[in-house]
Design a protein around this motif. Structure first.
Motif, PDB file in Angstrom:
ATOM      1  N   LYS A  36       0.862  -1.194   0.000  1.00 60.88           N
ATOM      2  CA  LYS A  36       0.000   0.000   0.000  1.00 60.88           C
ATOM      3  C   LYS A  36       0.888   1.230   0.000  1.00 60.88           C
ATOM      4  O   LYS A  36       2.081   1.137   0.259  1.00 60.88           O
ATOM      5  N   GLY A  37       0.287   2.378  -0.254  1.00 55.91           N
ATOM      6  CA  GLY A  37       1.056   3.609  -0.188  1.00 55.91           C
ATOM      7  C   GLY A  37       0.178   4.827  -0.347  1.00 55.91           C
ATOM      8  O   GLY A  37      -1.018   4.732  -0.629  1.00 55.91           O
ATOM      9  N   LYS A  38       0.812   5.981  -0.162  1.00 55.49           N
ATOM     10  CA  LYS A  38       0.089   7.254  -0.192  1.00 55.49           C
ATOM     11  C   LYS A  38      -0.327   7.648  -1.598  1.00 55.49           C
ATOM     12  O   LYS A  38       0.405   7.456  -2.563  1.00 55.49           O
ATOM     13  N   LYS A  39      -1.502   8.237  -1.665  1.00 56.08           N
ATOM     14  CA  LYS A  39      -2.070   8.724  -2.917  1.00 56.08           C
ATOM     15  C   LYS A  39      -1.342  10.004  -3.339  1.00 56.08           C
ATOM     16  O   LYS A  39      -1.089  10.881  -2.522  1.00 56.08           O
ATOM     17  N   GLU A  40      -1.007  10.060  -4.623  1.00 58.25           N
ATOM     18  CA  GLU A  40      -0.404  11.264  -5.182  1.00 58.25           C
ATOM     19  C   GLU A  40      -1.503  12.189  -5.697  1.00 58.25           C
ATOM     20  O   GLU A  40      -2.604  11.733  -6.022  1.00 58.25           O
ATOM     21  N   GLN A  41      -1.190  13.482  -5.773  1.00 59.26           N
ATOM     22  CA  GLN A  41      -2.168  14.438  -6.300  1.00 59.26           C
ATOM     23  C   GLN A  41      -2.541  14.056  -7.723  1.00 59.26           C
ATOM     24  O   GLN A  41      -1.730  13.520  -8.468  1.00 59.26           O
ATOM     25  N   LYS A  42      -3.767  14.325  -8.088  1.00 55.59           N
ATOM     26  CA  LYS A  42      -4.306  14.055  -9.430  1.00 55.59           C
ATOM     27  C   LYS A  42      -4.365  12.575  -9.771  1.00 55.59           C
ATOM     28  O   LYS A  42      -4.515  12.196 -10.925  1.00 55.59           O
ATOM     29  N   GLU A  43      -4.248  11.709  -8.785  1.00 54.78           N
ATOM     30  CA  GLU A  43      -4.304  10.266  -8.984  1.00 54.78           C
ATOM     31  C   GLU A  43      -5.597   9.777  -8.332  1.00 54.78           C
ATOM     32  O   GLU A  43      -5.951  10.223  -7.248  1.00 54.78           O
ATOM     33  N   THR A  44      -6.313   8.873  -8.996  1.00 45.63           N
ATOM     34  CA  THR A  44      -7.496   8.299  -8.366  1.00 45.63           C
ATOM     35  C   THR A  44      -7.055   7.269  -7.321  1.00 45.63           C
ATOM     36  O   THR A  44      -5.902   6.806  -7.331  1.00 45.63           O
ATOM     37  N   ILE A  45      -7.984   6.905  -6.454  1.00 44.28           N
ATOM     38  CA  ILE A  45      -7.702   5.879  -5.440  1.00 44.28           C
ATOM     39  C   ILE A  45      -7.295   4.570  -6.132  1.00 44.28           C
ATOM     40  O   ILE A  45      -6.340   3.907  -5.716  1.00 44.28           O
ATOM     41  N   GLU A  46      -8.002   4.211  -7.200  1.00 47.79           N
ATOM     42  CA  GLU A  46      -7.694   2.961  -7.925  1.00 47.79           C
ATOM     43  C   GLU A  46      -6.312   3.027  -8.572  1.00 47.79           C
ATOM     44  O   GLU A  46      -5.557   2.045  -8.524  1.00 47.79           O
ATOM     45  N   GLU A  47      -5.970   4.164  -9.180  1.00 47.50           N
ATOM     46  CA  GLU A  47      -4.640   4.317  -9.787  1.00 47.50           C
ATOM     47  C   GLU A  47      -3.552   4.198  -8.729  1.00 47.50           C
ATOM     48  O   GLU A  47      -2.512   3.571  -8.960  1.00 47.50           O
ATOM     49  N   CYS A  48      -3.786   4.803  -7.579  1.00 45.49           N
ATOM     50  CA  CYS A  48      -2.830   4.715  -6.471  1.00 45.49           C
ATOM     51  C   CYS A  48      -2.638   3.260  -6.046  1.00 45.49           C
ATOM     52  O   CYS A  48      -1.508   2.800  -5.877  1.00 45.49           O
ATOM     53  N   ALA A  49      -3.739   2.539  -5.874  1.00 37.74           N
ATOM     54  CA  ALA A  49      -3.663   1.159  -5.393  1.00 37.74           C
ATOM     55  C   ALA A  49      -2.836   0.280  -6.328  1.00 37.74           C
ATOM     56  O   ALA A  49      -1.933  -0.431  -5.874  1.00 37.74           O
ATOM     57  N   VAL A  50      -3.122   0.323  -7.624  1.00 38.11           N
ATOM     58  CA  VAL A  50      -2.387  -0.559  -8.546  1.00 38.11           C
ATOM     59  C   VAL A  50      -0.931  -0.109  -8.696  1.00 38.11           C
ATOM     60  O   VAL A  50      -0.033  -0.941  -8.791  1.00 38.11           O
ATOM     61  N   ARG A  51      -0.677   1.214  -8.669  1.00 32.16           N
ATOM     62  CA  ARG A  51       0.698   1.707  -8.762  1.00 32.16           C
ATOM     63  C   ARG A  51       1.511   1.265  -7.549  1.00 32.16           C
ATOM     64  O   ARG A  51       2.629   0.750  -7.687  1.00 32.16           O
ATOM     65  N   GLU A  52       0.947   1.447  -6.361  1.00 32.68           N
ATOM     66  CA  GLU A  52       1.674   1.094  -5.143  1.00 32.68           C
ATOM     67  C   GLU A  52       1.966  -0.405  -5.062  1.00 32.68           C
ATOM     68  O   GLU A  52       3.066  -0.801  -4.694  1.00 32.68           O
ATOM     69  N   VAL A  53       0.989  -1.231  -5.399  1.00 34.42           N
ATOM     70  CA  VAL A  53       1.222  -2.681  -5.374  1.00 34.42           C
ATOM     71  C   VAL A  53       2.333  -3.034  -6.360  1.00 34.42           C
ATOM     72  O   VAL A  53       3.280  -3.744  -6.015  1.00 34.42           O
ATOM     73  N   ALA A  54       2.248  -2.511  -7.581  1.00 32.81           N
ATOM     74  CA  ALA A  54       3.277  -2.805  -8.600  1.00 32.81           C
ATOM     75  C   ALA A  54       4.660  -2.353  -8.126  1.00 32.81           C
ATOM     76  O   ALA A  54       5.642  -3.095  -8.254  1.00 32.81           O
ATOM     77  N   GLU A  55       4.758  -1.141  -7.580  1.00 38.01           N
ATOM     78  CA  GLU A  55       6.060  -0.627  -7.129  1.00 38.01           C
ATOM     79  C   GLU A  55       6.634  -1.450  -5.988  1.00 38.01           C
ATOM     80  O   GLU A  55       7.816  -1.801  -6.006  1.00 38.01           O
ATOM     81  N   GLU A  56       5.814  -1.752  -4.998  1.00 40.66           N
ATOM     82  CA  GLU A  56       6.339  -2.397  -3.795  1.00 40.66           C
ATOM     83  C   GLU A  56       6.755  -3.842  -4.009  1.00 40.66           C
ATOM     84  O   GLU A  56       7.604  -4.352  -3.291  1.00 40.66           O
ATOM     85  N   ILE A  57       6.178  -4.513  -5.011  1.00 39.72           N
ATOM     86  CA  ILE A  57       6.562  -5.914  -5.243  1.00 39.72           C
ATOM     87  C   ILE A  57       7.385  -6.088  -6.523  1.00 39.72           C
ATOM     88  O   ILE A  57       7.755  -7.196  -6.869  1.00 39.72           O
ATOM     89  N   GLY A  58       7.664  -4.971  -7.218  1.00 36.47           N
ATOM     90  CA  GLY A  58       8.558  -5.018  -8.370  1.00 36.47           C
ATOM     91  C   GLY A  58       7.940  -5.553  -9.640  1.00 36.47           C
ATOM     92  O   GLY A  58       8.595  -6.254 -10.405  1.00 36.47           O
ATOM     93  N   LEU A  59       6.680  -5.208  -9.907  1.00 35.04           N
ATOM     94  CA  LEU A  59       6.032  -5.630 -11.153  1.00 35.04           C
ATOM     95  C   LEU A  59       6.317  -4.616 -12.254  1.00 35.04           C
ATOM     96  O   LEU A  59       6.329  -3.419 -11.993  1.00 35.04           O
ATOM     97  N   ASN A  60       6.484  -5.110 -13.475  1.00 35.48           N
ATOM     98  CA  ASN A  60       6.648  -4.186 -14.599  1.00 35.48           C
ATOM     99  C   ASN A  60       5.321  -3.945 -15.316  1.00 35.48           C
ATOM    100  O   ASN A  60       5.282  -3.286 -16.333  1.00 35.48           O
ATOM    101  N   ARG A  61       4.246  -4.507 -14.788  1.00 37.37           N
ATOM    102  CA  ARG A  61       2.901  -4.224 -15.304  1.00 37.37           C
ATOM    103  C   ARG A  61       1.955  -4.124 -14.117  1.00 37.37           C
ATOM    104  O   ARG A  61       2.246  -4.619 -13.038  1.00 37.37           O
ATOM    105  N   LEU A  62       0.827  -3.470 -14.327  1.00 37.60           N
ATOM    106  CA  LEU A  62      -0.089  -3.223 -13.223  1.00 37.60           C
ATOM    107  C   LEU A  62      -1.032  -4.410 -12.999  1.00 37.60           C
ATOM    108  O   LEU A  62      -1.490  -5.024 -13.960  1.00 37.60           O
ATOM    109  N   PRO A  63      -1.325  -4.699 -11.732  1.00 37.00           N
ATOM    110  CA  PRO A  63      -2.319  -5.734 -11.457  1.00 37.00           C
ATOM    111  C   PRO A  63      -3.716  -5.219 -11.807  1.00 37.00           C
ATOM    112  O   PRO A  63      -3.912  -4.014 -11.990  1.00 37.00           O
TER     113      PRO A  63
END
Length: 143
Positions: A36-63
């Motif tokens: 999980k992670g903090k929401k960035e400005q101009k980002e939806t909650i859903e965009e934040c969720a998939v970005r944070e999961v991808a970043e924290e586990i090292g995915l090169n594509r979004l879940p």
């Protein structure tokens, strides 16, 4: 108090062989957690969720988000500032299997591992995460 908005996900799959549900946990600062992670400005909650999961586990594509789960709230203090964080949780899946993950070391993540849903509920280090995993359990047990 400073209010924060965050989002994260419970990445799940059907285990090969057993057919049970497995979820992906991260090990950070001595505790098993969910990405999980903090929401960035101009980002939806859903965009934040998939970005944070991808970043924290090292995915090169979004879940892919399957369904929203619930919101959790907790407070903490950091460098003398009191924060109240609301985290929006989503059930997520990958479009295809991933052989391995790369923990985001700069966020203090040391390991990324699949565990049975039952075992994950025992392992997570925060009570509100058991609620999140329980909500996933309710979702996948619906007929």
């Amino acid at each position: 108090m400073t209010g924060l908005t965050a989002a994260g996900g419970v990445l799940f799959r059907q285990a090969s062989g057993t057919g049970g549900t497995e979820v992906l946990l991260i090990f950070r600062r001595g505790v098993w957690d969910l990405p999980k992670g903090k929401k960035e400005q101009k980002e939806t909650i859903e965009e934040c969720a998939v970005r944070e999961v991808a970043e924290e586990i090292g995915l090169n594509r979004l879940p892919n988000i399957v369904e929203p789960l619930l919101k959790t709230y907790h407070e903490y203090e950091q460098e003398g500032v009191h924060f109240g964080k609301t985290t929006h949780w989503f059930a997520m899946q990958l479009s295809s299997e991933v052989a391995s993950f790369t923990p985001e070391e700069k966020e203090g993540i040391e390991r990324v591992e699949w565990y049975s849903l039952r075992r994950a509920k025992e392992m997570v280090g925060y009570d509100n995460l058991r609620d999140v995993l329980g909500e996933l359990e309710n979702l996948i047990s619906k007929p």
